[in-house]
Motif scaffolding. Structure first.
Motif, PDB file in Angstrom:
ATOM      1  N   ALA A 245       0.837  -1.208   0.000  1.00  0.00           N
ATOM      2  CA  ALA A 245       0.000   0.000   0.000  1.00  0.00           C
ATOM      3  C   ALA A 245       0.869   1.253   0.000  1.00  0.00           C
ATOM      4  CB  ALA A 245      -0.930  -0.003   1.219  1.00  0.00           C
ATOM      5  N   GLU A 246       1.980   1.181   0.732  1.00  0.00           N
ATOM      6  CA  GLU A 246       2.869   2.346   0.798  1.00  0.00           C
ATOM      7  C   GLU A 246       3.486   2.629  -0.575  1.00  0.00           C
ATOM      8  OE1 GLU A 246       6.172   1.947   3.471  1.00  0.00           O
ATOM      9  OE2 GLU A 246       6.605   4.105   3.418  1.00  0.00           O
ATOM     10  N   TYR A 248       2.284   1.885  -3.492  1.00  0.00           N
ATOM     11  CA  TYR A 248       1.285   2.419  -4.417  1.00  0.00           C
ATOM     12  C   TYR A 248       0.919   3.858  -4.067  1.00  0.00           C
ATOM     13  CZ  TYR A 248       0.772  -2.117  -6.645  1.00  0.00           C
ATOM     14  OH  TYR A 248       1.012  -3.259  -7.365  1.00  0.00           O
ATOM     15  N   ALA A 249       0.707   4.143  -2.779  1.00  0.00           N
ATOM     16  CA  ALA A 249       0.327   5.502  -2.396  1.00  0.00           C
ATOM     17  C   ALA A 249       1.441   6.484  -2.767  1.00  0.00           C
ATOM     18  CB  ALA A 249       0.035   5.560  -0.898  1.00  0.00           C
ATOM     19  N   SER A 255      -5.211   2.385  -3.598  1.00  0.00           N
ATOM     20  CA  SER A 255      -5.407   1.190  -2.777  1.00  0.00           C
ATOM     21  C   SER A 255      -6.878   1.054  -2.427  1.00  0.00           C
ATOM     22  CB  SER A 255      -4.591   1.290  -1.485  1.00  0.00           C
ATOM     23  OG  SER A 255      -3.225   1.105  -1.767  1.00  0.00           O
ATOM     24  N   THR A 289      -2.798   5.554   4.089  1.00  0.00           N
ATOM     25  CA  THR A 289      -2.463   5.943   2.701  1.00  0.00           C
ATOM     26  C   THR A 289      -2.337   7.456   2.563  1.00  0.00           C
ATOM     27  OG1 THR A 289      -4.770   6.140   1.923  1.00  0.00           O
ATOM     28  CG2 THR A 289      -3.747   3.940   1.788  1.00  0.00           C
ATOM     29  N   GLN A 290      -3.145   8.193   3.318  1.00  0.00           N
ATOM     30  CA  GLN A 290      -3.108   9.646   3.206  1.00  0.00           C
ATOM     31  C   GLN A 290      -1.900  10.239   3.915  1.00  0.00           C
ATOM     32  OE1 GLN A 290      -5.299  11.260   1.015  1.00  0.00           O
ATOM     33  NE2 GLN A 290      -5.470   9.057   0.636  1.00  0.00           N
ATOM     34  N   SER A 296      -3.488  10.949  -2.344  1.00  0.00           N
ATOM     35  CA  SER A 296      -3.415   9.745  -3.194  1.00  0.00           C
ATOM     36  C   SER A 296      -4.781   9.056  -3.188  1.00  0.00           C
ATOM     37  CB  SER A 296      -2.319   8.797  -2.682  1.00  0.00           C
ATOM     38  OG  SER A 296      -2.599   8.360  -1.366  1.00  0.00           O
ATOM     39  N   VAL A 298      -7.759   6.501  -2.947  1.00  0.00           N
ATOM     40  CA  VAL A 298      -7.978   5.377  -2.046  1.00  0.00           C
ATOM     41  C   VAL A 298      -9.466   5.024  -2.045  1.00  0.00           C
ATOM     42  CG1 VAL A 298      -8.238   6.878  -0.024  1.00  0.00           C
ATOM     43  CG2 VAL A 298      -7.475   4.499   0.283  1.00  0.00           C
TER      44      VAL A 298
END
Lengths: 510, 510
Positions: A245-246, A248-249, A255, A289-290, A296, A298
C-alpha cells in the motif's frame, strides 16, 4: 460480434471506434437511480460512534514500522504495534486529503473509469486457485486460464475493468507470477487493471511496468493501477499489505483498503457489530495511505459475508451480508471516499440455481446501495476458490441488466407513449403500432444466455440449461478474440523488463 | 420438523401451538426497512397525469352491462361499452371508501394475514396447466398435483398464503374443477386462500363454500377470500371477470384488480407508457368494486413483463419490468390501496441458473418496492406454464431470506457487540467468544437448499446440484405431511354442497 449486448439509443453511446473488431465500449455505469439506504441517520451515527470507540479504546495493530512512525507523528498513541487514535483523527486525516472520486486511466483512453460519485465499475473475480468449466470440471488454474479470463473480460462489454488475479497461475513460481499476470492485463486487454500486492517489491515491479506502458511522468500524475489491500481482520494490518500500500500511495496509485470479514470468525456475528469494526479498520487503513501521500487515491473496501455456524464454511447471498454491504456503502458516502464491496458471490460448487440465486442476491443489493467499485462482479464460484468460465459469461449477462436498471425510467415524451395508447386504444394490441416499430430494437434488454423460446422450441434446440449455453458462448468468444493493438516497442520493453527481473533472483513458491 | 426455517429470537415469535406437528407459523412479513423509490415526485405526478388523460380521453371498455350502469350513475361518459371518466372521478371514488389495509381471515386465526401498510404476504404460483418435477419432467397438471402443492405450501413457513390455482387440475372438467380446488385449500391447509374467478357462478360457489367453512355472518363481516381479477389489457374488462368481481365485492370479499401486461403487446414498449396505462386500468377497475360495495377490500394489482421483440415470447427478470414494478408500487401507495405485483418469475423451462437469476431479479425488487401481496412467490416456471415442485421449495427458501432482510439491522446493545470486540481484540477470532456463543444459533439465515460445505464434502455427498437437493426435500415433506384438523361436520357439509352442485349440471370443458 456475436456477444455484444444491445446498444441503448442515446445512452452513453461512446461506440465509434476506428478498429471495427474491438468490442463495444461502455466505460462504466453512471447511475441515474437513487441510492437505497437501509439505515437512517440515527443508526449511521451510532455505528460511527462505535467505530470511533474501537479506534480510541481498543486500537488497531499495524505490523509495519513505517506505519507506526507515520501514526505517531500524526498524534496517535502507540504501544508496541497497537495504534490507538484520538477521536476523529482518522476521519480528519482522510477528509483533509482523500479524493471523493478519481479516474483510473486505461491504455485505451476510451476505457478510463471514474471511481466514485454516481459511477459504478465492474471487475471480474479475484483470487481463485482453481478454475472450472463444463468440459473439464475443476482443476488448478494455469497462466493459460489467466490469459483466457483476461481475454473474455476484455470482450464482455459489461465488465469495465480487467481486474487483477482473475485466477492464480499455479504453474508459475509464486515469487514471479506477478510479472506474467500484470503483463497479461497489459497485453491482452486495453481495460484498466489491478497490480500485485503480495510483496512491496512486486508492487514496485507493477509500478515499473506501468511506467513502461504509460510513461514515467504520466504514472506519477495519474492513477493507472488499483490495488487490493486486505486487512487481517480483526483489527490487524500486516507488513506485506502495508508495504505494498505504501509503494502504491507513494506513486499516486490507488489502494482498496478492505477489511476481509467472515462474520462470526473475523468480526461479531451481528451486522451492527461487524459494521462498526469494518469502519474502524477502514478508517485506520485509509488514513495510512493519506499519511504516505496526501491526496493519493484510495477506496474504502470491504468483503463481508457470514459463515455457517454449523460447518464454519462461508455462506453467500444470505440476507445478513446484504445489510452490512448496504450500511457500509452509506458510511463510505458519509466519509466521502469511493466504496468497494459486493459482487456476484456464491458458495455453490457449480453454476447451478444456488449459484445464481446467491449471486443475484449479492449483485442487486450492490447496485441499489450505489457501490462504486465491484470486484468479483463475474466468474466467482465456490466461495472464491474457483473461477468459472461459464459463470463469467452468465454473470456478465446479469451485469448488462444491472446497467440498464441503473439508467432508471425514461420519462421523455417518446417514452410516455401517449400517442401510441391513443392510436391503439382498447381491445387491440401494440405489436404493430408505429411507436412499437420505432422503439422495439432498443426497448428491452436482450440476454445472451437466457432461453426465452417456447418449451417446444427449447426442446428442439437440445433442451440445454443455462450452463450449456454459457459453455458455447465463451468458447465462441475465445475463438473470435482479437488482441487490442500494442506498440511493439512498448511490448518489447515490457518483456525485457520481465526477463531481466526474472533472471535476477531464483524461483520460489513463498 | 425437518423443513422448518430457523427461529429469529424476538422477531415475530408467534410459534406456540397446541399441535406440535403443525408447521411453524410466521403469518406475514412486517417490513422494518424503507421502501425503495426509483421515481421522484415529479415523475410520479407525470404518470398520474397521463393515466387521468387516458381515462378521460381514451376511456376503458367495460363489457358488462351492470358496470356501465354503475359508472353512468357515478357521472362517467358512456358510449357503447366505452367508459370515459371526468378527471379525478376514479381516484375520488376509491379514496372515499377503499381500505388502505385489510385483514384476510384464515380458518386458523394465527394465520390471518394483513394486506397493506408495512406488511408483505407471499402466495405460491397461480395458473399453470403443466407441472414439472425432476423425476417425470413436464406433464399436464392433475388434481393430485394441486393437492400436493397445497400441502407443500402449507408446510413452508415462508409462504403465508395457500394461493389459488396452484396448477390447473386438467383431469377435472373445466366447469367443475373449482369445487375441488377451493375444497383442497380448505381441507389440506389452514392458510388463507383464493377463490374462483372464471365465472360469476363459480365465484358464488366459492362464497357459499366459505360460508360453510367460516359461517354466513362471519363472511359478510370479514374478508375470507382474495380473488384475481385480470384486465384484458389494453383497456378492457370482460364480462366473466367483472361478474366475478361483482360477486366478491357484494359479499365483502377482496379483488385484486390486475392489468395483465406483456409490454410491447398489451401496452407500449416503454416503462413510462406502460405505467400510465396500468394505472388507468387499475383506477377504473378498482372504482368498479367500490361502486358495487363501498368499503369492500380491493388490491391494486399488476402483472407486467416484457416480451422478446424477436420471438414474441415473454421474458422475465429483465430490468424494464423491475422499473415498472417499482413505479407502480409508488403509485399504489399514493392512491392509498394495497398493491400486488412481482413474484419469483422466470422464462426458463427448468429450475436452472437462468430460472434462479430471473426469479431473484423479480423477488428482490418486489421486496424493496414494499409490495403487499405477492402471487407467484414460489414454484413458477416457464413463463407461468408450469408449476415446479423443485422450484417451489427453492423459491420458498429464498422467501425465508427476504423475510430476514425485511427485519432490517438490529441496533440493540447486544447487536452492537462492543463487549465482544473488546473481549476478542486485534489478531485473534470471534469463533469462541461469549457473544458468538450466545448468538450463533439465530445469527445467520440457514438455507434448506444451499450446500455450503467444502468442495470435498460436497463431492462425497454426491455432487448434487440445487435441484437434486430440492427434489429430496419436497418428497420428504410430502411424506411428513399431516393435515390440519377440520371439524368433521364442516367437512361433510362442504362435501355435500359440492356433491349437490356437481350433480345439478353436466360436465363441460368450457
Amino acid at each position: 460480434m456475436s456477444v455484444s449486448s444491445r446498444k441503448r439509443g442515446g445512452r452513453r453511446a461512446r461506440q465509434s471506434q476506428s478498429d471495427a473488431s474491438a468490442p463495444e465500449i461502455i466505460p462504466y455505469i453512471t447511475r441515474r437511480i437513487p441510492e437505497y439506504e437501509l439505515l437512517d441517520e440515527e443508526g449511521l451515527v451510532l455505528i460511527e460512534k462505535n467505530a470511533d470507540l474501537i479506534l480510541k479504546e481498543i486500537g488497531i495493530d499495524f505490523r509495519y514500522k513505517p506505519a507506526l512512525k507515520f501514526f505517531k507523528e500524526a498524534g496517535a498513541d502507540i504501544q508496541g504495534e497497537r495504534v490507538r487514535f484520538p477521536e476523529g483523527l482518522c476521519r480528519q486525516i482522510i477528509q483533509d486529503s482523500a479524493p471523493r472520486m478519481f479516474e483510473q486511466k486505461a491504455r485505451n483512453p476510451k476505457r478510463n473509469v471514474m471511481i466514485g460519485g454516481k459511477h459504478t465499475v465492474f471487475a471480474p473475480v479475484y483470487g481463485p486457485p482453481f478454475v472450472r468449466d463444463l468440459d473439464h470440471g475443476r482443476r488448478y488454474a494455469m497462466i493459460e486460464d489467466f490469459r483466457n479470463f483476461v481475454k473474455l473480460a476484455y470482450m464482455l462489454p459489461s465488465l469495465h475493468h480487467s481486474g487483477g488475479t482473475v485466477c492464480e497461475p499455479t504453474d508459475l513460481p509464486v515469487n514471479k507470477r506477478h510479472f506474467d499476470m500484470v503483463y497479461s492485463h497489459m497485453k491482452y486487454s486495453d481495460k484498466p487493471f489491478m497490480g500485485s500486492v503480495t510483496h512491496p517489491e512486486r508492487a514496485e515491479d507493477t509500478v515499473n511496468m506501468c511506467k513502461i506502458l504509460f510513461g514515467e511522468q504520466f504514472v506519477d500524475q495519474h492513477t493507472v493501477v488499483v490495488n487490493l489491500i486486505n486487512a487481517n481482520s480483526p483489527m490487524v494490518f500486516d507488513e506485506m499489505m502495508l508495504g505494498a500500500a505504501e509503494v502504491y500511495a507513494r506513486n499516486n496509485q490507488a489502494s482498496i483498503v478492505s477489511p476481509f470479514i467472515l462474520a462470526g470468525a473475523m468480526s461479531p456475528v451481528t451486522a451492527a457489530g461487524t459494521m462498526a469494526q469494518i469502519l474502524a479498520e477502514a478508517l485506520a487503513g485509509i488514513a495510512f495511505t493519506q499519511l504516505v501521500r496526501p491526496g493519493s487515491p484510495v477506496i474504502f473496501g470491504t468483503f463481508a459475508s457470514s459463515i455457517s455456524m454449523q460447518s464454519g464454511a462461508p455462506t453467500f447471498g444470505t440476507p445478513e451480508p446484504s445489510l452490512v454491504l448496504n450500511g457500509c456503502a452509506s458510511l463510505a458516502r458519509r466519509l466521502g471516499v469511493p466504496f468497494r464491496s459486493g459482487g456476484s458471490l456464491c458458495a455453490s460448487k457449480i453454476p447451478d440455481a444456488q449459484a445464481a440465486y446467491e449471486s443475484a442476491n449479492t449483485i442487486l443489493p450492490t447496485i441499489t446501495a450505489g457501490i462504486h467499485f465491484v470486484l468479483h462482479a463475474a466468474g466467482w464460484l465456490e466461495g472464491g476458490l474457483a473461477s468459472s468460465y461459464e459463470k463469467l459469461v452468465m454473470d456478465a449477462d446479469q451485469l448488462g441488466m444491472m446497467q440498464v436498471f441503473c439508467s432508471g425510467t425514461d420519462l421523455s415524451e417518446n417514452a410516455q407513449a401517449l400517442d401510441a395508447i391513443r392510436e391503439v386504444g382498447p381491445g387491440t394490441h401494440f405489436l404493430g403500432c408505429e411507436h412499437t416499430q420505432n422503439n422495439f430494437k432498443t426497448a428491452f434488454f436482450r440476454s445472451n444466455i437466457a432461453d426465452n423460446n417456447s418449451f417446444e422450441q427449447w426442446e428442439l434446440d437440445g433442451a440445454m440449461d443455462a450452463v450449456a449455453r454459457a459453455n458455447k458462448l465463451w468458447k465462441q468468444m475465445l475463438k473470435e478474440y482479437q488482441a487490442p493493438a500494442l506498440d511493439p516497442a512498448i511490448d518489447e520493453a515490457l518483456l525485457d523488463y520481465i526477463h531481466q527481473r526474472k533472471s535476477s533472483f531464483a524461483d520460489s513458491n513463498i
